[in-house]
Design an enzyme around this catalytic site. Structure first.
Site, PDB file in Angstrom:
ATOM      1  N   ASN A 133     -36.513  -2.641 -33.437  1.00 43.42           N
ATOM      2  CA  ASN A 133     -36.401  -1.684 -32.325  1.00 43.42           C
ATOM      3  C   ASN A 133     -35.620  -2.301 -31.165  1.00 43.42           C
ATOM      4  OD1 ASN A 133     -38.013   0.987 -32.731  1.00 43.42           O
ATOM      5  ND2 ASN A 133     -39.301  -0.598 -33.638  1.00 43.42           N
ATOM      6  N   ARG A 170     -57.796 -14.192 -20.191  1.00 45.91           N
ATOM      7  CA  ARG A 170     -56.827 -13.102 -20.367  1.00 45.91           C
ATOM      8  C   ARG A 170     -56.173 -12.714 -19.036  1.00 45.91           C
ATOM      9  NH1 ARG A 170     -55.676  -9.661 -25.179  1.00 45.91           N
ATOM     10  NH2 ARG A 170     -54.185  -8.193 -24.348  1.00 45.91           N
ATOM     11  N   ILE A 222     -52.202  -5.539 -25.574  1.00 45.98           N
ATOM     12  CA  ILE A 222     -52.405  -4.550 -24.517  1.00 45.98           C
ATOM     13  C   ILE A 222     -52.049  -5.210 -23.190  1.00 45.98           C
ATOM     14  CG2 ILE A 222     -54.106  -3.067 -23.383  1.00 45.98           C
ATOM     15  CD1 ILE A 222     -53.593  -2.315 -26.286  1.00 45.98           C
ATOM     16  N   LEU A 223     -51.229  -4.535 -22.408  1.00 46.09           N
ATOM     17  CA  LEU A 223     -50.841  -5.101 -21.110  1.00 46.09           C
ATOM     18  C   LEU A 223     -51.925  -4.848 -20.084  1.00 46.09           C
ATOM     19  CD1 LEU A 223     -47.118  -3.970 -21.071  1.00 46.09           C
ATOM     20  CD2 LEU A 223     -47.967  -6.315 -21.306  1.00 46.09           C
ATOM     21  N   ASN A 281     -44.044   2.421 -24.539  1.00 44.82           N
ATOM     22  CA  ASN A 281     -44.540   1.827 -25.776  1.00 44.82           C
ATOM     23  C   ASN A 281     -44.134   2.716 -26.939  1.00 44.82           C
ATOM     24  OD1 ASN A 281     -45.865   0.092 -27.489  1.00 44.82           O
ATOM     25  ND2 ASN A 281     -47.920   0.675 -26.841  1.00 44.82           N
ATOM     26  N   HIS A 300     -45.176   3.660 -31.116  1.00 46.76           N
ATOM     27  CA  HIS A 300     -46.288   3.518 -32.060  1.00 46.76           C
ATOM     28  C   HIS A 300     -45.935   4.231 -33.368  1.00 46.76           C
ATOM     29  CE1 HIS A 300     -50.369   3.013 -33.423  1.00 46.76           C
ATOM     30  NE2 HIS A 300     -50.427   4.295 -33.706  1.00 46.76           N
ATOM     31  N   ASP A 352     -50.506   2.816 -20.767  1.00 47.69           N
ATOM     32  CA  ASP A 352     -51.544   2.697 -19.745  1.00 47.69           C
ATOM     33  C   ASP A 352     -52.546   1.648 -20.219  1.00 47.69           C
ATOM     34  OD1 ASP A 352     -53.157   3.955 -21.600  1.00 47.69           O
ATOM     35  OD2 ASP A 352     -53.318   5.841 -20.494  1.00 47.69           O
ATOM     36  N   GLY A 373     -55.216   1.836 -21.826  1.00 52.11           N
ATOM     37  CA  GLY A 373     -55.893   2.080 -23.092  1.00 52.11           C
ATOM     38  C   GLY A 373     -55.051   1.657 -24.284  1.00 52.11           C
TER      39      GLY A 373
HETATM   40  C1  GRF Z   1     -42.934  -0.707 -34.957  1.00 49.03           C
HETATM   41  O1  GRF Z   1     -43.241   0.223 -35.966  1.00 49.03           O
HETATM   42  C2  GRF Z   1     -43.877  -0.583 -33.795  1.00 49.03           C
HETATM   43  O2  GRF Z   1     -44.192   0.735 -33.459  1.00 49.03           O
HETATM   44  C3  GRF Z   1     -45.067  -1.298 -34.347  1.00 49.03           C
HETATM   45  O3  GRF Z   1     -44.518  -2.445 -34.966  1.00 49.03           O
HETATM   46  C4  GRF Z   1     -43.204  -2.125 -35.397  1.00 49.03           C
HETATM   47  C5  GRF Z   1     -42.274  -3.123 -34.776  1.00 49.03           C
HETATM   48  O4  GRF Z   1     -41.120  -3.251 -35.518  1.00 49.03           O
HETATM   49  N1  GRF Z   1     -46.062  -1.569 -33.356  1.00 49.03           N
HETATM   50  P1  GRF Z   1     -39.902  -4.156 -35.012  1.00 49.03           P
HETATM   51  O5  GRF Z   1     -40.485  -5.506 -34.586  1.00 49.03           O
HETATM   52  O6  GRF Z   1     -39.225  -3.442 -33.877  1.00 49.03           O
HETATM   53  O7  GRF Z   1     -39.008  -4.289 -36.208  1.00 49.03           O
END
Ligand code: GRF
Length: 206
Positions: A18, A69, A96-97, A109, A111, A143, A145
């Protein structure tokens, strides 16, 4: 890189595909954002290597190097702040930040599931185990959570009969990279507003 570009600090914990998509998109000045630093919670990951290859400064702040932490939270926020970001992007950052970062910067973020279904560290595994026929990915504001912030964008990915976690996650990540790049670019170029849980692109009063 343009001085007008929105400054991104990207946080990673893994392979950084990413992050790579953001680096590639930001190579075009018209994208409107630049990656000014990449931070991680661990050493030796491909995400950091990608940043180094792109000539982007990196930093590592390991939880294990701090007595508590809260100390890690403050140290991480300080490292991020040193790069003066307009926006922080968690791109596969597996922590988690805390308040020091969340109160100082807008944080995105991503997911690999359609929230609010299957939050947490095993969104792909949990969706497969549940037997859903469609899952996908979500880009949201972070956030305090676990994957609970206002949702910005989502895209669906079908589950195939012979999918295992790795195969499904790879197909989700292909979609996720495009979604993340699109969202970050629009936020950079158009701005955004948040009212309660409702995120909208565009600056207030337009
Ligand atoms: C993504 O699917 C992200 O949403 C998840 O882990 C993966 C990260 O992939 N939490 P990369 O490190 O960007 O290849």
């Amino acid at each position: 890189m343009s001085s007008q570009a929105v400054r991104l600090v990207v946080l990673v914990s893994g392979s950084g595909t990413n992050l790579q998509a953001l680096l590639d998109a930001a190579a075009d000045p018209a994208y409107g954002a630049e990656v000014v630093a990449v931070g991680a919670d661990r050493d030796g990951i491909e995400g950091l290597a990608r940043a180094e290859r792109a000539g982007v400064p990196t930093f590592v702040e390991r939880l294990a190097d701090h007595p508590a932490r809260d100390d890690w939270d403050r140290a991480l926020a300080g490292r991020i702040a040193g790069h003066r970001p307009d926006l922080v992007v968690c791109a596969g950052f597996m922590k988690i930040l805390g308040t020091p970062t969340l109160s100082a910067f807008p944080v995105l973020n991503t997911h690999p599931a359609l929230l609010p279904a299957f939050p947490g560290a095993h969104g792909v595994r949990d969706a497969l185990a549940y037997g859903v026929r469609v899952t996908g990915c979500t880009v949201m504001l972070a956030d305090a959570g676990v994957d609970t912030g206002p949702i910005i964008a989502q895209e669906a990915v079908p589950v195939l009969d012979d999918d295992d976690e790795a195969a499904l996650h790879e197909r989700i990540k292909t979609v996720e990279r495009g979604l993340l790049v699109g969202v970050v670019g629009r936020m950079a170029r158009e701005g955004w507003t948040v009212t309660g849980r409702n995120f909208r692109f565009g600056r207030a009063g337009r």
